[in-house]
Scaffold this active site. Structure first.
Site, mmCIF file in Angstrom:
data_model
loop_
_atom_site.group_PDB
_atom_site.id
_atom_site.type_symbol
_atom_site.label_atom_id
_atom_site.label_comp_id
_atom_site.label_asym_id
_atom_site.label_seq_id
_atom_site.Cartn_x
_atom_site.Cartn_y
_atom_site.Cartn_z
ATOM 1 N N HIS A 98 -5.353 -1.088 5.496
ATOM 2 C CA HIS A 98 -4.680 -0.480 4.344
ATOM 3 C C HIS A 98 -3.183 -0.822 4.397
ATOM 4 C CE1 HIS A 98 -2.933 2.525 1.693
ATOM 5 N NE2 HIS A 98 -4.128 2.584 1.115
ATOM 6 N N GLU A 169 -5.835 -4.153 -3.371
ATOM 7 C CA GLU A 169 -4.859 -3.104 -3.630
ATOM 8 C C GLU A 169 -3.454 -3.690 -3.624
ATOM 9 O OE1 GLU A 169 -6.426 1.089 -2.631
ATOM 10 O OE2 GLU A 169 -5.484 0.259 -0.862
HETATM 11 P P1 PGA Z 1 -3.371 5.622 -5.075
HETATM 12 O O1 PGA Z 1 -3.696 5.042 -3.599
HETATM 13 O O2 PGA Z 1 -4.693 5.735 -5.799
HETATM 14 O O3 PGA Z 1 -2.728 6.951 -4.814
HETATM 15 O O4 PGA Z 1 -2.467 4.653 -5.727
HETATM 16 C C1 PGA Z 1 -4.646 4.044 -3.400
HETATM 17 C C2 PGA Z 1 -4.773 3.749 -1.930
HETATM 18 O O5 PGA Z 1 -3.757 3.823 -1.217
HETATM 19 O O6 PGA Z 1 -5.860 3.410 -1.437
#
Ligand code: PGA
Length: 255
Positions: A98, A169
């Site tokens: 992540h 992401e």
């Molecule tokens: P968010 O986070 O939906 O708050 O933008 C996504 C994540 O960090 O996996």
């Protein structure tokens, strides 16, 4: 391809009691059956969250996992939590790489690779996160994502990828309320699929689910789930709000 909505609670909520309340509120009524609902609470809350989910028919379908696993199963590693420990709690998956782990805890692509291989070896499904920090106009962001994938997947056999999910992401979209546009997500999901085809082959890339994460709410999910190469979402903030999380699950299951 199956669909997934995965909640990443991060370092929330403050107490196990609040964690149980969130799960109870998510696991009520009806939710579409054809979507996998996975939740990654903080490690100390996994067991209680799981127990709360088991009390309802919808909740029994939920799966729980970790937000991080140290690659060694045991040893003199103060503060670490291993994949086998998570597994012994009943966790079935773990998030790997992540962007907050990369930025705050200094995880490199090589460390992500070690963690990914360890998680898969333990028998956990790995949710591998990739994403560029910024968007430039000459396409360097695509090279960043390609590099992250290439290094993370070194030594991962095509058979092992059967238990892997990729979450795209973009860092600039996480927690900002500024999600990537459907066009951006579509472009990158297709790009990731192409990189996976190059690293493995078309058959393998076609069966690896690709999720989008970054400020996902019901409206974002409604639009993005229509895209051909997107199989669900990794949700941060909205996963701790039962109403929002349920809406995302409903929209995703209705595809
Ligand atoms: P968010 O986070 O939906 O708050 O933008 C996504 C994540 O960090 O996996």
């Amino acid at each position: 391809m199956q669909k997934y909505v995965i909640g990443n609670w991060k370092l929330y909520p403050r107490s196990v009691r609040d964690a149980v309340t969130i799960v109870q509120k998510v696991a009520t009524g009806v939710l579409p059956p054809r979507v996998n609902v996975w939740i990654a609470p903080p490690t100390p809350f996994i067991e209680s969250a799981m127990r709360a989910a088991k009390k309802t028919a919808v909740g029994r379908r939920f799966r729980f996992g970790g937000q991080y696993a140290f690659p060694e199963p045991e040893g003199a590693f103060t503060g670490a939590v291993s994949g086998s420990m998570l597994k012994s709690l009943g966790a079935t998956f773990v998030i790997v790489g992540h962007s907050e782990r990369r930025a705050i805890f200094g995880e490199t692509d090589e460390m992500v690779n070690t963690q990914l291989r360890a998680a898969l070896k333990t028998g956990l499904t790995a949710v591998l996160c990739v994403g560029e920090r910024t968007r430039d106009h000459d396409g360097a962001y695509a090279r960043v994502v390609k590099e992250q994938l290439t290094v993370a997947l070194k030594g991962v056999s095509s058979a092992a990828t059967a238990k892997m999910i990729i979450a795209y992401e973009p860092v600039w979209a996480i927690g900002t309320g500024r999600p990537a546009s459907a066009a951006d997500v579509s472009e990158m999901a297709l790009f990731i699929e192409r990189v996976l085809t190059d690293l493995y082959n078309r058959k393998v890339s076609a069966r690896i689910p690709i999720l989008y994460g970054g400020s996902v709410d019901g409206d974002v999910a409604r639009e993005v789930i229509r895209l051909e190469h997107v199989n669900g979402f990794l949700v941060g903030g909205a996963s701790r709000n039962p109403k929002s999380f349920r809406e995302i699950i409903s929209v995703t299951g209705g595809k």
